[in-house]
Design an enzyme around this catalytic site. Sequence first.
Site, short mmCIF file in Angstrom:
data_model
loop_
_atom_site.label_atom_id
_atom_site.label_comp_id
_atom_site.label_asym_id
_atom_site.label_seq_id
_atom_site.Cartn_x
_atom_site.Cartn_y
_atom_site.Cartn_z
N ASP A 80 0.82 -1.21 0.00
CA ASP A 80 0.00 0.00 0.00
C ASP A 80 0.86 1.26 0.00
O ASP A 80 1.98 1.26 0.52
CB ASP A 80 -0.93 -0.03 1.24
N HIS A 101 1.98 3.50 -9.04
CA HIS A 101 1.80 2.07 -9.35
C HIS A 101 2.95 1.57 -10.22
O HIS A 101 3.46 0.47 -10.03
CB HIS A 101 0.47 1.84 -10.08
N LEU A 159 10.71 -20.72 -5.05
CA LEU A 159 9.72 -19.85 -4.39
C LEU A 159 8.36 -19.91 -5.09
O LEU A 159 8.28 -19.89 -6.31
CB LEU A 159 10.24 -18.40 -4.43
C1 IPE Z 1 -5.28 -2.77 -0.01
O1 IPE Z 1 -5.00 -1.41 -0.18
C2 IPE Z 1 -5.30 -3.47 -1.33
C3 IPE Z 1 -4.01 -3.60 -2.00
C4 IPE Z 1 -2.84 -3.21 -1.54
C5 IPE Z 1 -4.05 -4.24 -3.27
P1 IPE Z 1 -6.16 -0.33 -0.28
O2 IPE Z 1 -5.48 0.98 -0.46
O3 IPE Z 1 -7.14 -0.70 -1.31
O4 IPE Z 1 -6.84 -0.43 1.16
P2 IPE Z 1 -7.85 0.56 1.90
O5 IPE Z 1 -8.94 0.88 0.93
O6 IPE Z 1 -7.08 1.78 2.24
O7 IPE Z 1 -8.29 -0.18 3.10
C1 IPE Z 2 -1.72 0.22 -3.30
O1 IPE Z 2 -1.48 1.59 -3.30
C2 IPE Z 2 -1.95 -0.33 -4.68
C3 IPE Z 2 -3.31 -0.78 -4.93
C4 IPE Z 2 -4.29 -0.81 -4.08
C5 IPE Z 2 -3.59 -1.24 -6.28
P1 IPE Z 2 -2.65 2.63 -3.27
O2 IPE Z 2 -3.04 2.93 -4.67
O3 IPE Z 2 -3.75 2.18 -2.39
O4 IPE Z 2 -1.93 3.88 -2.64
P2 IPE Z 2 -2.53 4.89 -1.57
O5 IPE Z 2 -2.96 4.09 -0.40
O6 IPE Z 2 -3.68 5.59 -2.22
O7 IPE Z 2 -1.39 5.80 -1.27
MG MG Z 3 -4.13 2.41 -0.41
#
Ligand code: IPE
Ligand code: IPE
Ligand code: MG
Length: 258
Positions: free
Chosen positions: A24, A41, A135
């Site tokens: 995240d 991303h 792995l």
């Molecule tokens: C969790 O992250 C999902 C992934 C890392 C793929 P999110 O950014 O979607 O989680 P929330 O919405 O903050 O809980």
């Molecule tokens: C995690 O990073 C990647 C996915 C959920 C696909 P985020 O896109 O949730 O990044 P933040 O949390 O908004 O910074």
């Molecule tokens: Mg996020």
Amino acid sequence: MTNSPAFEATLGKAFPRHIAIIMDGNGRWAESRGKARIMGHKQGVEAVRETVRCANKLGMTSLTLFAFSSENWRRPEEEVSFLMELFLLVLGREVKKLHKNNIKLNIIGDCSAFSERLIKKINEAQALTANNTGLILNVAANYGGCWDITQAAQHLAEQVSQGKLQSSDITEAMFAQQLMLAEQPAVDLMIRTGGDHRISNFLLWQLAYAELYFTDTLWPDFGEQALTDAVAAFLSRERRFGCTGAQVRAWMNDSKQG
Ligand code: IPE
Ligand code: IPE
Ligand code: MG
């Protein structure tokens, strides 16, 4: 003292065999640099590459990465389509390298929601690496812990309705067999980057006795050092699996002497 296989396996091998990561913070990484979220991303892919390389070097059994949750469809359409394209691109670009490194790729999640192109790429990548013995890299895509448990319940319910199984005969072990990651060791360590302290519908059942590690590091900044720090924190913890600390320490001493 106990006959829990997870407990015995863990004491026998203190090093984590299975690490799961909620990757995240990509969006915030980009936003803090005045860039579009999608750039986060893109940069996150580098952190994936580095993490897989380190996990492979550490000789772990399984690494599970949360790439796209069943709730991430709620994001703006442009971001979702960018992520799908990125997934397609990365699969195409990286699979040969995974194969060369004897890594087995396993996509977990409801793939039926993906485009035909992506499903084809996923199937090809899984087939190419299917017999690899190093792995196991599980990538959770359109995955939700609630979905996983629901699909397991559906499979068992089907067996009951066909008269192959009595509902009263269903055991935890049988249920676990229907879940994603059934054949792999339980998750020892769950890492979440990005500073939030929640599970966000990632593995639920499989995290039952995982050690949880949260770091403020944003996913694109994650790498060998951050992974080493997480493993070091894991190694400093005492896993008790419901026992007392004294029992665990006695068991550890016995296994060292034996
Ligand atoms: C969790 O992250 C999902 C992934 C890392 C793929 P999110 O950014 O979607 O989680 P929330 O919405 O903050 O809980
Ligand atoms: C995690 O990073 C990647 C996915 C959920 C696909 P985020 O896109 O949730 O990044 P933040 O949390 O908004 O910074
Ligand atoms: Mg996020």
